[in-house]
Design a protein around this motif. Structure first.
Motif, PDB file in Angstrom:
ATOM      1  N   UNK A   1     -16.080 109.243  47.110  1.00  0.00           N
ATOM      2  CA  UNK A   1     -15.924 108.365  48.451  1.00  0.00           C
ATOM      3  C   UNK A   1     -17.043 109.343  48.878  1.00  0.00           C
ATOM      4  N   UNK A   2     -17.989 108.568  47.711  1.00  0.00           N
ATOM      5  CA  UNK A   2     -19.754 109.205  48.454  1.00  0.00           C
ATOM      6  C   UNK A   2     -21.070 109.421  47.018  1.00  0.00           C
ATOM      7  N   UNK A   3     -22.343 108.672  47.898  1.00  0.00           N
ATOM      8  CA  UNK A   3     -23.184 108.859  46.235  1.00  0.00           C
ATOM      9  C   UNK A   3     -23.677 110.081  45.718  1.00  0.00           C
ATOM     10  N   UNK A   4     -23.961 109.679  44.454  1.00  0.00           N
ATOM     11  CA  UNK A   4     -24.702 110.720  43.953  1.00  0.00           C
ATOM     12  C   UNK A   4     -25.506 112.160  44.991  1.00  0.00           C
ATOM     13  N   UNK A   5     -26.668 111.301  45.298  1.00  0.00           N
ATOM     14  CA  UNK A   5     -27.495 112.053  45.801  1.00  0.00           C
ATOM     15  C   UNK A   5     -26.316 112.914  47.399  1.00  0.00           C
ATOM     16  N   UNK A   6     -25.540 112.006  47.685  1.00  0.00           N
ATOM     17  CA  UNK A   6     -24.697 113.513  48.564  1.00  0.00           C
ATOM     18  C   UNK A   6     -23.715 114.212  48.282  1.00  0.00           C
ATOM     19  N   UNK A   7     -23.463 113.828  46.943  1.00  0.00           N
ATOM     20  CA  UNK A   7     -22.424 114.647  46.474  1.00  0.00           C
ATOM     21  C   UNK A   7     -23.021 115.678  46.404  1.00  0.00           C
ATOM     22  N   UNK A   8     -24.636 115.586  45.418  1.00  0.00           N
ATOM     23  CA  UNK A   8     -25.307 116.908  45.051  1.00  0.00           C
ATOM     24  C   UNK A   8     -26.187 117.584  45.488  1.00  0.00           C
ATOM     25  N   UNK A   9     -26.265 116.574  47.303  1.00  0.00           N
ATOM     26  CA  UNK A   9     -27.381 117.440  47.843  1.00  0.00           C
ATOM     27  C   UNK A   9     -27.035 119.081  47.972  1.00  0.00           C
ATOM     28  N   UNK A  10     -27.831 119.380  47.316  1.00  0.00           N
ATOM     29  CA  UNK A  10     -27.963 121.574  47.400  1.00  0.00           C
ATOM     30  C   UNK A  10     -27.060 122.484  46.367  1.00  0.00           C
ATOM     31  N   UNK A  11     -26.886 121.272  45.658  1.00  0.00           N
ATOM     32  CA  UNK A  11     -26.087 122.054  44.312  1.00  0.00           C
ATOM     33  C   UNK A  11     -26.499 123.259  43.523  1.00  0.00           C
ATOM     34  N   UNK A  12     -25.539 124.005  43.352  1.00  0.00           N
ATOM     35  CA  UNK A  12     -25.946 125.429  42.603  1.00  0.00           C
ATOM     36  C   UNK A  12     -25.570 125.383  41.293  1.00  0.00           C
ATOM     37  N   UNK A  13     -23.816 124.823  40.761  1.00  0.00           N
ATOM     38  CA  UNK A  13     -23.437 125.145  39.715  1.00  0.00           C
ATOM     39  C   UNK A  13     -22.920 123.634  39.311  1.00  0.00           C
ATOM     40  N   UNK A  14     -22.533 122.955  38.113  1.00  0.00           N
ATOM     41  CA  UNK A  14     -21.113 122.017  38.377  1.00  0.00           C
ATOM     42  C   UNK A  14     -20.315 123.165  36.741  1.00  0.00           C
ATOM     43  N   UNK A  15     -19.258 122.793  37.182  1.00  0.00           N
ATOM     44  CA  UNK A  15     -18.390 122.961  36.372  1.00  0.00           C
ATOM     45  C   UNK A  15     -17.462 121.676  35.735  1.00  0.00           C
ATOM     46  N   UNK A  16     -17.360 121.761  34.703  1.00  0.00           N
ATOM     47  CA  UNK A  16     -16.834 120.856  33.787  1.00  0.00           C
ATOM     48  C   UNK A  16     -15.500 121.218  33.022  1.00  0.00           C
TER      49      UNK A  16
ATOM     50  N   UNK B   1     -26.917 125.542  37.484  1.00  0.00           N
ATOM     51  CA  UNK B   1     -25.827 125.953  36.020  1.00  0.00           C
ATOM     52  C   UNK B   1     -24.846 125.051  35.693  1.00  0.00           C
ATOM     53  N   UNK B   2     -24.783 124.900  34.541  1.00  0.00           N
ATOM     54  CA  UNK B   2     -24.122 123.974  34.035  1.00  0.00           C
ATOM     55  C   UNK B   2     -22.701 125.692  33.597  1.00  0.00           C
ATOM     56  N   UNK B   3     -21.624 125.390  34.005  1.00  0.00           N
ATOM     57  CA  UNK B   3     -20.483 126.637  33.511  1.00  0.00           C
ATOM     58  C   UNK B   3     -18.965 125.251  32.566  1.00  0.00           C
ATOM     59  N   UNK B   4     -19.077 125.378  31.595  1.00  0.00           N
ATOM     60  CA  UNK B   4     -18.482 124.974  30.504  1.00  0.00           C
ATOM     61  C   UNK B   4     -17.506 125.587  29.920  1.00  0.00           C
ATOM     62  N   UNK B   5     -17.356 124.730  28.432  1.00  0.00           N
ATOM     63  CA  UNK B   5     -16.431 125.493  27.200  1.00  0.00           C
ATOM     64  C   UNK B   5     -17.810 125.822  26.550  1.00  0.00           C
ATOM     65  N   UNK B   6     -18.089 126.345  25.410  1.00  0.00           N
ATOM     66  CA  UNK B   6     -19.679 126.164  24.564  1.00  0.00           C
ATOM     67  C   UNK B   6     -19.636 124.859  23.871  1.00  0.00           C
ATOM     68  N   UNK B   7     -19.148 123.732  23.726  1.00  0.00           N
ATOM     69  CA  UNK B   7     -19.430 122.717  22.937  1.00  0.00           C
ATOM     70  C   UNK B   7     -20.129 121.930  23.893  1.00  0.00           C
ATOM     71  N   UNK B   8     -19.828 121.478  24.672  1.00  0.00           N
ATOM     72  CA  UNK B   8     -20.073 120.845  26.505  1.00  0.00           C
ATOM     73  C   UNK B   8     -21.740 121.614  26.091  1.00  0.00           C
TER      74      UNK B   8
ATOM     75  N   UNK C   1     -22.299 128.988  28.573  1.00  0.00           N
ATOM     76  CA  UNK C   1     -21.299 128.632  27.550  1.00  0.00           C
ATOM     77  C   UNK C   1     -20.016 129.847  27.931  1.00  0.00           C
ATOM     78  N   UNK C   2     -18.649 129.342  28.173  1.00  0.00           N
ATOM     79  CA  UNK C   2     -17.663 130.273  28.401  1.00  0.00           C
ATOM     80  C   UNK C   2     -16.645 129.765  26.137  1.00  0.00           C
ATOM     81  N   UNK C   3     -16.055 130.435  26.650  1.00  0.00           N
ATOM     82  CA  UNK C   3     -15.006 129.777  25.477  1.00  0.00           C
ATOM     83  C   UNK C   3     -13.490 130.346  25.397  1.00  0.00           C
ATOM     84  N   UNK C   4     -12.311 129.969  24.865  1.00  0.00           N
ATOM     85  CA  UNK C   4     -11.300 129.788  24.494  1.00  0.00           C
ATOM     86  C   UNK C   4     -10.539 130.753  24.757  1.00  0.00           C
TER      87      UNK C   4
END
Length: 94
Positions: free
Chosen positions: A33-48, A69-76, A90-93
Motif C-alpha cells: 500500500x506504500x513504498x519502502x521509504x514511506x513505510x520505514x520513515x522513523x522506524x525504531x523496530x522491525x519484528x519478524x 532494532x530487529x526483534x526476531x527469533x535467534x536464528x533469524x 533475539x528471542x527463543x521459543x
C-alpha cells in the motif's frame, strides 16, 4: 496508536515514540500500500515472525539504513547478523 496495513502480512504500528514494522515485505509485493521509504520513515523496530522471503522482505535494507532494532527469533537474528546487521534482540521459543 495507529496501525497501517502494508499488504500481505506487513504492518506499520505507530505508538508513543515507537514506529514498528512487522514482516516488511514491500518490494515486489503486489498488495503493498506504500513504498519502502514511506513505510520505514522513523522506524525504531522491525519484528519478524519467521524467515520466509515474503515476511523477511525489505527488513535488512530497512534495518541497516534506519538503525532500528530487529526483534526476531535467534536464528533469524544470527542470519541477518551474518549479513552485517548489528542491532538486534533475539528471542527463543520459550
Amino acid at each position: 496508536m495507529k496501525i497501517t496495513y502494508l499488504g500481505h502480512a506487513a504492518f506499520r504500528i505507530e505508538t508513543g515514540n515507537a514506529v514498528i514494522l512487522i514482516d516488511p515485505f514491500i518490494t515486489g509485493n503486489p498488495a503493498a500500500t506504500m513504498s519502502v521509504e514511506q513505510a520505514s520513515k522513523g522506524v525504531t523496530h522491525v519484528l519478524l515472525t519467521h524467515g520466509h522471503s515474503d515476511h523477511l522482505g525489505d527488513s535488512l535494507d530497512i534495518l541497516k539504513s534506519s538503525g532500528a532494532t530487529l526483534v526476531a527469533n535467534f536464528e533469524i537474528c544470527m542470519y541477518l547478523a551474518g549479513k552485517g546487521l548489528e542491532n538486534y534482540s533475539p528471542g527463543n521459543h520459550g
